[in-house]
Design a protein around this motif. Structure first.
Motif, PDB file in Angstrom:
ATOM      1  N   THR A   1       1.013  -1.366   0.083  1.00 35.33           N
ATOM      2  CA  THR A   1      -0.042   0.052   0.405  1.00 35.33           C
ATOM      3  C   THR A   1       0.256   0.925  -0.049  1.00 35.33           C
ATOM      4  O   THR A   1       1.458   1.258   0.293  1.00 35.33           O
ATOM      5  CB  THR A   1      -0.886   0.214   1.418  1.00 35.33           C
ATOM      6  OG1 THR A   1      -1.692  -1.292   1.072  1.00 35.33           O
ATOM      7  CG2 THR A   1      -2.001   1.055   1.158  1.00 35.33           C
ATOM      8  N   LEU A   2      -0.006   2.195  -0.766  1.00 32.31           N
ATOM      9  CA  LEU A   2       1.371   3.516  -0.981  1.00 32.31           C
ATOM     10  C   LEU A   2       0.440   4.846  -0.250  1.00 32.31           C
ATOM     11  O   LEU A   2      -0.990   4.549  -0.165  1.00 32.31           O
ATOM     12  CB  LEU A   2       1.424   3.793  -2.007  1.00 32.31           C
ATOM     13  CG  LEU A   2       2.220   3.365  -3.137  1.00 32.31           C
ATOM     14  CD1 LEU A   2       2.626   3.519  -4.722  1.00 32.31           C
ATOM     15  CD2 LEU A   2       3.963   3.785  -2.752  1.00 32.31           C
ATOM     16  N   GLU A   3       1.028   5.890   0.358  1.00 28.22           N
ATOM     17  CA  GLU A   3      -0.448   6.388   1.776  1.00 28.22           C
ATOM     18  C   GLU A   3       0.431   7.600   1.415  1.00 28.22           C
ATOM     19  O   GLU A   3       2.018   7.952   1.837  1.00 28.22           O
ATOM     20  CB  GLU A   3       0.075   5.957   2.799  1.00 28.22           C
ATOM     21  CG  GLU A   3      -0.727   4.826   3.320  1.00 28.22           C
ATOM     22  CD  GLU A   3      -1.225   4.546   4.750  1.00 28.22           C
ATOM     23  OE1 GLU A   3      -0.891   5.120   5.274  1.00 28.22           O
ATOM     24  OE2 GLU A   3      -1.193   3.001   4.989  1.00 28.22           O
ATOM     25  N   TRP A   4      -0.419   8.485   0.659  1.00 28.33           N
ATOM     26  CA  TRP A   4       0.198   9.897   1.340  1.00 28.33           C
ATOM     27  C   TRP A   4       0.108  11.055   2.088  1.00 28.33           C
ATOM     28  O   TRP A   4      -0.974  11.129   2.541  1.00 28.33           O
ATOM     29  CB  TRP A   4      -0.454  10.687  -0.226  1.00 28.33           C
ATOM     30  CG  TRP A   4      -0.291  12.012  -0.427  1.00 28.33           C
ATOM     31  CD1 TRP A   4      -1.231  12.961   0.135  1.00 28.33           C
ATOM     32  CD2 TRP A   4       1.137  12.750  -0.912  1.00 28.33           C
ATOM     33  NE1 TRP A   4      -0.587  14.091  -0.627  1.00 28.33           N
ATOM     34  CE2 TRP A   4       0.601  14.285  -0.454  1.00 28.33           C
ATOM     35  CE3 TRP A   4       2.465  12.551  -0.730  1.00 28.33           C
ATOM     36  CZ2 TRP A   4       1.487  14.914  -0.821  1.00 28.33           C
ATOM     37  CZ3 TRP A   4       3.161  13.047  -1.693  1.00 28.33           C
ATOM     38  CH2 TRP A   4       3.152  14.912  -1.870  1.00 28.33           C
ATOM     39  N   ASP A   5       1.371  11.818   2.817  1.00 27.72           N
ATOM     40  CA  ASP A   5       1.288  12.432   3.630  1.00 27.72           C
ATOM     41  C   ASP A   5       0.580  13.475   3.134  1.00 27.72           C
ATOM     42  O   ASP A   5       1.596  13.923   3.021  1.00 27.72           O
ATOM     43  CB  ASP A   5       2.730  12.440   4.489  1.00 27.72           C
ATOM     44  CG  ASP A   5       2.003  13.137   6.455  1.00 27.72           C
ATOM     45  OD1 ASP A   5       1.582  13.972   6.102  1.00 27.72           O
ATOM     46  OD2 ASP A   5       2.407  12.241   7.562  1.00 27.72           O
TER      47      ASP A   5
END
Length: 431
Positions: free
Chosen positions: A367-371
Motif C-alpha cells: 500500500t502507498l499512502e500520501w501524507d
C-alpha cells in the motif's frame, strides 16, 4: 503459433546466424542459452547470446519468450561499465541478443598480476553494479569470469542478461548444489540464495556480497572462506559463510589493510541487512579523487528527481516493463492511498502488476499512502483486509525498497528508490 515455428539450432564454427552473423567461436552452452563469438558482414566482432527456446516445454514457450523479451528490453542500459546490447533478433523462432565485444581478459586471469590496479578495478566494478542497480537490475551471478578487463585496464561487467528468466536463475543454481560437480561460481553466491523460499526477490545486497568475495580474491588470490573443490569443501564453505568466519588475518601486512578491511566487513556478512545498503556506501570508502565515474551521454541510469507535478513508479523489470504510474493521478480521492498487487479479477488494486510467468506477487501486496502534511509518499507492506486477524494482510514474499525490507508500518520513498515486489522492479521517479 510459437511452438510450430521454434526449431533446434546447432550452430558451429563458420555457420551463419540469422543470415547476418558468422560464428567464429562457440563460447559456452548452458541449460537455457548458448553463447558465441560472431562477426558481421563488415568484420565487426560481437558476442551473440541465444535462448534455447526449443528446449522449453511447448506449453511454456510463449511465457518464456515474453520473459526473455522483457529481460532484453530492461537490460538495454547505456553504461561505460557494462557490455552493452547492440542488436536483438530471432532465429528459427529462438530469440537472441548481440552484445558489444571488446578484446579483453576476464578478471580470473589477472588475479595477483602486478599490473592490476585494485583500487581502479574495484571502483569500476562498483560503477557497473551501480548502473545496474539504478536501472532496477541485479547482476545476480557476479564472478571474476563475468568481469572483463579491456584495453587500458577498463572494466566491463558482462553476463547480466538472464534470458532464461530471473525467477528460474536460482532454481537452476540449486540443482548445482545437489550434483557431484562443484561449480566454482558458488563461492561468490550470497548465502540467502542457498535458501529458495524467497528466490523471486533478488536484491542488490546479493551483488554486494559477491563483490566482497571478488575483492578478497583480488587482494589475496584466495577465497575468503577457504578452498572450494569437493563436496566436502562446499559443506564447510557454507558453514563458514553462515558464521561470518572469513580469513581476516591474511591482510595483516597489506599497507592499505584498514581501508580494505572496512570494505570487506561491509560486504561479507551472512545477514544481508548487515551489508552496505548500496554501492555508493562502498565507493565512499575508496579514494574519491581517483578514477571518477564516466557517464554515457543520453544515458537514463539516473532517475529524474526534479519534482514538478509529483512522483511516479516506472516499471524497470517485469511483464509491464516501461509502464509508468503517476501516483497523484491515480490516487482515489479522498482516501489518499493506492494499493498494489497481482493482477487478479477477484481483487481490485489501483496498480495491478501482471505476472504471467510466476506467482510471487500477492494479490494484496502493498500500500502507498500520501501524507498531506509532509507531502511525502510512504510504502507499507500488505493491505487492509477485514477478513484477517488485525485487519492487515502482509504479502507472502515481502516488499523491498532498494535492499531494505519494508514493514507494515511503512517507509518513505524518494526519486531513485527501487521497489522490489517479487520479480518486478519499479523505480521511483519525479515528473
Amino acid at each position: 503459433m510459437v511452438n510450430n515455428t521454434v526449431q533446434r539450432c546447432d550452430f558451429r564454427m563458420h555457420d551463419m546466424v540469422d543470415g547476418k552473423f558468422r560464428v567464429e567461436r562457440v563460447l559456452n552452452s548452458t541449460r537455457t542459452d548458448q553463447k558465441f563469438k560472431v562477426n558481421d558482414t563488415s568484420g565487426n566482432e560481437y558476442i551473440l547470446k541465444l535462448l534455447k527456446l526449443w528446449e522449453v516445454e511447448p506449453s511454456l514457450r510463449q511465457k518464456m519468450l515474453l520473459s526473455a523479451d522483457n529481460e532484453i528490453k530492461s537490460c538495454q542500459i547505456k553504461s561505460n561499465y557494462l557490455t552493452n546490447i547492440v542488436h536483438t533478433g530471432m532465429v528459427n523462432g529462438n530469440p537472441y541478443l548481440l552484445l558489444e565485444y571488446c578484446k579483453s581478459l576476464d578478471l580470473s586471469h589477472l588475479i595477483r598480476n602486478q599490473r592490476l590496479d585494485i583500487v581502479k578495478t574495484a571502483k569500476e566494478i562498483l560503477y557497473g553494479l551501480r548502473d545496474l542497480h539504478k536501472s532496477g537490475k541485479v547482476h545476480g551471478q557476479l564472478t571474476p569470469e563475468n568481469i572483463l578487463i579491456a584495453d587500458g585496464n577498463r572494466v566491463k561487467l558482462t553476463n547480466y542478461v538472464i534470458l532464461g528468466g530471473r525467477a528460474n536463475l536460482l532454481a537452476s543454481k540449486n540443482k548445482t548444489l545437489h550434483s557431484h560437480f562443484i561449480d566454482k561460481a558458488l563461492a561468490y553466491q550470497a548465502p540467502e540464495l542457498y535458501r529458495l523460499e524467497r528466490y523471486a526477490t533478488i536484491l542488490p545486497s546479493v551483488d554486494i556480497f559477491s563483490f566482497g568475495v571478488i575483492l578478497f580474491f583480488m587482494l589475496t588470490g584466495e577465497l575468503p572462506y577457504g578452498k572450494l573443490v569437493t563436496e566436502s569443501d562446499w559443506i564447510h564453505y557454507q558453514t563458514r559463510v553462515q558464521s561470518d568466519d572469513w580469513n581476516r588475518n591474511i591482510l595483516f601486512r597489506n599497507e592499505q589493510r584498514e581501508m580494505w578491511m572496512n570494505i570487506l566487513e561491509a560486504c561479507l556478512s551472512a545477514d544481508p541487512h548487515s551489508r552496505a545498503g548500496s554501492v555508493d556506501e562502498l565507493l565512499e570508502k575508496l579514494p574519491g579523487n581517483e578514477y571518477p565515474y564516466i557517464a554515457v551521454q543520453g544515458s537514463q541510469v539516473e532517475a529524474p528527481n526534479a519534482i514538478l507535478n509529483g512522483i511516479m513508479l516506472h516499471v524497470m523489470q517485469g511483464n509491464d516493463w516501461g509502464k509508468c504510474y503517476r501516483l497523484p493521478e491515480i490516487m482515489p480521492s479522498p482516501k489518499r492511498i493506492i494499493t498494489l498487487g497481482r493482477k487478479d479479477d477477484s481483487i481490485f488494486n489501483q496498480i495491478q502488476l501482471s505476472e504471467p510467468v510466476s506467482s510471487y506477487i500477492s494479490r494484496r501486496h502493498c500500500t502507498l499512502e500520501w501524507d498531506d502534511e509532509t507531502e511525502t509518499w510512504y510504502l507499507r507492506d500488505g493491505q487492509w483486509d477485514k477478513e484477517v486477524q488485525g485487519n492487515w494482510a502482509r504479502s507472502l514474499n515481502g516488499t523491498y525498497i532498494n535492499s531494505k525490507e519494508v514493514t507494515e508500518e511503512g517507509s518513505k520513498i524518494i526519486p531513485g528508490d527501487i521497489i522490489s515486489i517479487g520479480n518486478v522492479k519499479l523505480r521511483v521517479e519525479a515528473y
